[in-house]
Design a protein around this motif. Structure first.
Motif, mmCIF file in Angstrom:
data_model
loop_
_atom_site.group_PDB
_atom_site.id
_atom_site.type_symbol
_atom_site.label_atom_id
_atom_site.label_comp_id
_atom_site.label_asym_id
_atom_site.label_seq_id
_atom_site.Cartn_x
_atom_site.Cartn_y
_atom_site.Cartn_z
ATOM 1 N N ASN A 226 9.349 -4.248 10.992
ATOM 2 C CA ASN A 226 9.660 -2.779 10.744
ATOM 3 C C ASN A 226 10.208 -2.109 12.215
ATOM 4 O O ASN A 226 11.095 -1.115 11.723
ATOM 5 N N LYS B 94 5.167 1.697 4.939
ATOM 6 C CA LYS B 94 6.031 1.814 4.176
ATOM 7 C C LYS B 94 6.651 3.156 5.074
ATOM 8 O O LYS B 94 7.581 4.048 5.732
ATOM 9 N N PHE C 36 12.779 2.014 0.395
ATOM 10 C CA PHE C 36 10.854 1.949 1.083
ATOM 11 C C PHE C 36 9.749 1.040 0.413
ATOM 12 O O PHE C 36 9.402 1.587 0.460
ATOM 13 N N TYR D 267 9.468 5.153 7.386
ATOM 14 C CA TYR D 267 10.190 5.528 7.014
ATOM 15 C C TYR D 267 10.146 7.556 7.199
ATOM 16 O O TYR D 267 11.127 7.524 7.794
ATOM 17 N N LEU E 132 9.140 -2.971 1.945
ATOM 18 C CA LEU E 132 10.089 -3.549 3.538
ATOM 19 C C LEU E 132 10.573 -4.701 3.164
ATOM 20 O O LEU E 132 11.206 -5.278 4.384
#
Length: 897
Positions: free
Chosen positions: A770, A694, A820, A698, A823
């Motif tokens: 991601n 995460k 976030f 981010y 996800l």
């Protein structure tokens, strides 16, 4: 006399002690005189080391270079602001790493080794660091020797001294010979009087040799490499832009400032810091849940574990054995009472039974008390026990009939012991009684029976024929199938003392003792949770197969029958043998030895229970499961478990009953020896890795937002109209990104974290999902900020346009970090208020950035203007819409890996 041997009488005199040990008053005096039994660290991580380590971060040097480039073009304010912010980054990193170091030190103190000593004539478990000269060590196979000592009693003692001498072969030790701190008992047992502790030991003299250099884990290296790659990418982009501008005739000073802005924009200052804090906090949380992580790499591996191989006794069960049934004289006697208080009755045919009226029952109860190394002592209102739970249960059962171990040993002193080993599966003690010798044996019923040619019924010795043997083994199977652990008991008068094997031959069988160790209440739910998480649970035990299957059934080990079903195609030579084993998902150690590697590879994925196994077989189990592509967690507590613990992806040692060798061979130590703690650790490990994904996604999204924003401005508006200046970008990176990212790193586990399959260990942090999210979100946020910039007429009022753009990027911290928190799942499923750390970080970050706009001195430094309440509507509205757009990106990428 062997080298290092001394006259034991002189040793006792020198240390002012005796075989009964020291008094508590003597111990206190000697602790004051000699100090704790600890080695002083020759090289400890100092405050200076932690500070210097901050400058090994490539990112710091990028920022320093940016500062000096600003000075080169006479942007003095830029220089000082960048240097101040760099100093803040360094100090934040320093304080967090310093706290992490202290946290690790405190975790080491949680698992404090214990040693059994004799004090005031009674065995006591004490912290190893509290041992003093004159203490009497009670050592068995697997124990680490915690002080230099001289042996005065020993049984088949062999010691591994390789830690001191480098010699790989164990050394035999006898009476009056010296044993040394830091070495290991690998066979037999002994009692020894301590002569030196701490830095006065031989190990203390070479203490510098045992200091271990700490190394970064693969996960830390992965993050460090990612940070370095991003910083290099930033430099390349900056140099490319600088060259492009100079070719087109832009002024050098202006282009250097743009290059600095790009470099600062792409550098993820908060990534290493957040990583350090997340791991330190995660390990601390695991420690609170009784799982001590000795190596950080376990955090990464825990999330990938798909098989847990666990011991039964004490891990799946309570480790509180209680004798409930005795099969003697071909009848069953019930024993009432539970726990370790010697209170209960003996019942035959539901009527109270006086055990002292039957010589065979009386002899059996004396046998289980004498062939035993546990102790039972009343201290105040509580019963204090020391020893193996099985032996304690036997001692307590005998005490219920008024056969007290200490009294029996006074009248029948022990002269010899043949120690229990996992290979022999039995133990024998020899005692002197009325001028002759008598031996008592206890162990696995089939093993004990093999050494018997007669049995005793009501005091009469009768031939042990095949019919009687079958009847005994049928009764053993009956007990075992009801989850009882069963021991066979035998004796022999005037045993053959020519060898250990001879002592255990031609014995007289007395009966069976059935005891139960009930499953822990929380284990059934933990096993169910494991199955939901795609983790198979495998029980490995030395107990009877039927006992293991009964316990397995009671805790839901076989809930997933697909795990146990016979494969559609069995490509092995002996198909019938394979099918026989797989019908009940269990295999014995003997059957395992009969399987060749190819057969076992077919079977391994379908077996839930390994019974009557030896510790050495654990290594084969681990290797085969890993060969089949599994990530294996393996529990262990003994010396022989060490190879399997080292080989396993996650070696898990028992903190209570585990030996020092097993703990040193593991990456995780269970303080409570509880299977449920393993499952909780897996859950925490998954959550920690989720949080790393995460905050990484981010932070990089945020950093590349600014890079894309600047490139859009340069490409579409020219070099004069950059949406954000270098100092503004650096301020955003420092105060608007790091605190929310720390909040993500400390995010509580998501619901359903144990409802998904284990993570692929080969998967990168920036996997396909991601990566798509990172790029998409960076483009969305950069485009939204750029639209605010161009809609604010930058050519007419550049400073106001930049301030509105700055406000837009800052406002995104009010909404975007919360998106976030997962996800995959929607922000509304996780909420805005369930992570207080993030909520606080977001509020503080926003207030800090407001100060840069509304405090005159700071607004002048950062070239910002105060905005009216009406002007704030645009940045806040755009920031909220950005969050909704990111939710849309999540919906599109959901399920992508």
């Amino acid at each position: 006399m062997a080298e290092g041997s001394e006259k034991i009488e002189e040793v006792f005199a020198d240390v002012d002690s005796s075989e009964k040990g020291l008094t508590e008053e003597q111990v206190r005096e000697r602790l004051d005189k000699y100090g704790m039994n600890e080695l002083k660290e020759t090289k400890k991580t100092t405050t200076k080391d932690v500070f210097v380590r901050q400058f090994k971060n490539f990112i710091i040097w990028v920022l320093i270079a940016a500062a000096f480039l600003s000075l080169l073009v006479e942007e003095v304010i830029n220089f000082w602001v960048i240097m101040v912010i760099t100093f803040i980054v360094v100090m934040l990193g320093f304080f967090q790493e310093y706290r992490a170091e202290k946290a690790m030190e405190s975790l080491q103190k949680i698992v404090q080794p214990e040693t059994t000593v004799v004090r005031e004539g009674k065995p006591r478990n004490i912290k190893t660091k509290e041992i003093v000269p004159g203490d009497i060590l009670v050592l068995e196979s697997g124990d680490k020797i915690s002080g230099d000592a001289v042996v005065f009693e020993s049984v088949a003692l062999r010691v591994d001294e390789s830690a001191l001498t480098g010699e790989s072969h164990p050394v035999g030790k006898g009476k009056s010979e010296k044993i040394f701190a830091g070495t290991q008992v690998v066979h037999g047992k002994c009692r020894a009087v301590v002569v030196n502790t701490g830095m006065d030991t031989k190990l203390g003299q070479i203490a510098g040799l045992i200091q271990v250099k700490s190394e970064d884990t693969p996960l830390q290296k992965k993050i460090a490499n990612l940070s370095r790659s991003l910083a290099i990418l930033a430099l390349v982009a900056s140099l490319f832009t600088l060259v492009l501008g100079l070719v087109e005739g832009a002024p050098l000073e202006e282009m250097l400032l743009i290059a600095i802005a790009l470099a600062v924009g792409a550098v993820p200052e908060g990534l290493p810091l957040t990583m350090t804090l997340t791991l330190a906090f995660g390990m601390r949380q695991m420690a609170h849940h009784k799982a001590i992580i000795r190596k950080m790499l376990a955090v990464e591996t825990l999330g990938s574990t798909d098989i847990i191989c666990t011991d039964k006794t004490g891990t799946l069960t309570r480790n509180e054995m209680t004798v409930e049934k005795i099969f003697v004289n071909e009848n069953i006697i019930e024993v009432t009472g539970s726990g370790y208080a010697p209170k209960g009755e003996f019942l035959k045919d539901e009527q109270q039974f006086d055990v002292k009226q039957d010589p065979t029952v009386e002899r059996l109860l004396q046998a289980i008390a004498l062939c035993n190394n546990s102790s039972l002592e009343k201290r105040g209102d509580e019963w204090d026990v020391v020893g193996d739970p099985t032996e304690i249960a036997l001692t307590v059962a005998a005490a219920k009939a008024d056969f007290w171990k200490d009294d029996l040993e006074d009248s029948q002193p022990r002269t010899e012991e043949v120690t229990f080993t996992s290979e022999r599966k039995q133990m024998t003690t020899v005692h002197e009684r009325e001028g002759s010798l008598i031996s008592f044996t206890k162990g696995a019923p089939e093993t004990v029976l093999d050494g018997c040619d007669r049995m005793e019924i009501s005091g009469e010795s009768v031939s042990l024929n095949d019919e009687k043997r079958k009847h005994i083994m049928d009764k053993n199977m009956e007990f075992a199938s009801s989850a009882y652990r069963v021991l066979g008991i035998a004796y022999r008068e005037d045993p053959d003392m020519s060898s250990e094997d001879a002592i255990e031959q031609n014995m007289v069988f007395l009966g069976l003792v059935a005891m139960i160790d009930p499953p822990r209440e929380e284990v059934k739910e933990a096993v169910s949770t494991s199955h939901k998480a795609g983790i198979k649970v495998v029980m490995i035990t030395g107990d009877n197969q039927e006992t293991a299957k009964a316990i397995g059934a009671s805790i839901g080990l076989f809930d997933h029958r697909a795990e146990c079903g016979i494969p559609a195609h069995v490509n092995v030579a002996d198909e019938e043998k394979v099918r026989r084993i797989m019908e009940d998902c269990a295999v014995t150690g003997q059957e395992l030895d009969e399987l060749d590697d190819e057969e076992f590879e077919v079977l391994a994925d379908h077996i839930n229970i390994y019974a009557r196994t030896m510790p050495e077989q654990k290594l084969r189990i681990v290797k085969t499961l890993q060969k089949n592509g599994h990530i294996v967690a393996m529990t262990g507590d003994g010396v022989n478990d060490a190879p399997a613990l080292k080989k396993a992806d996650i070696g898990i040692a028992m903190g209570i009953k585990g030996t020092d060798v097993s703990k040193e061979s593991s990456v995780m130590v269970l303080q409570d020896d509880n299977f449920a703690t393993i499952v909780e650790a897996v859950k925490r490990g998954r959550a920690i890795y989720d949080n790393i994904e995460k905050f990484t996604t981010y932070l990089i999204s945020r950093n590349f937002t600014e890079v894309i924003l600047i490139l859009l401005g340069i490409t579409l508006l020219g070099f004069e109209l950059i949406p954000l200046l270098a100092l503004q970008i650096l301020f955003i990176n420092m105060f608007s990104e790091i605190m929310p990212s720390i909040g993500l790193g400390l995010d509580p586990p998501e619901k359903g974290v144990m409802d998904r399959a284990p993570r692929d260990p080969k998967e990168s942090i920036l996997n396909r999902r991601n990566l798509v999210m990172m790029v998409s979100n960076a483009v969305v946020m950069a485009s939204a900020a750029f639209l605010v910039f161009i809609s604010s007429n930058p050519a007419e009022n550049t400073q106001l346009a930049r301030t509105l753009t700055f406000a837009t990027v800052v406002s995104m911290i009010l909404f975007v970090p919360f998106a976030f928190r997962s996800l995959e799942k929607s922000i509304f499923s996780r909420g805005f208020f369930t992570n207080r750390v993030m909520l606080g970080g977001v509020v503080v970050s926003f207030l800090l950035t407001l100060s840069a706009m509304y405090i005159p001195f700071l607004s002048e430094v950062f070239e910002l203007v105060p905005l009216s309440l009406q002007q704030w509507l645009l940045p806040l509205g755009v920031a909220f819409c950005t969050m909704l757009a990111i939710e849309g990106v999540k919906a599109v990428t959901r399920g992508v890996k």
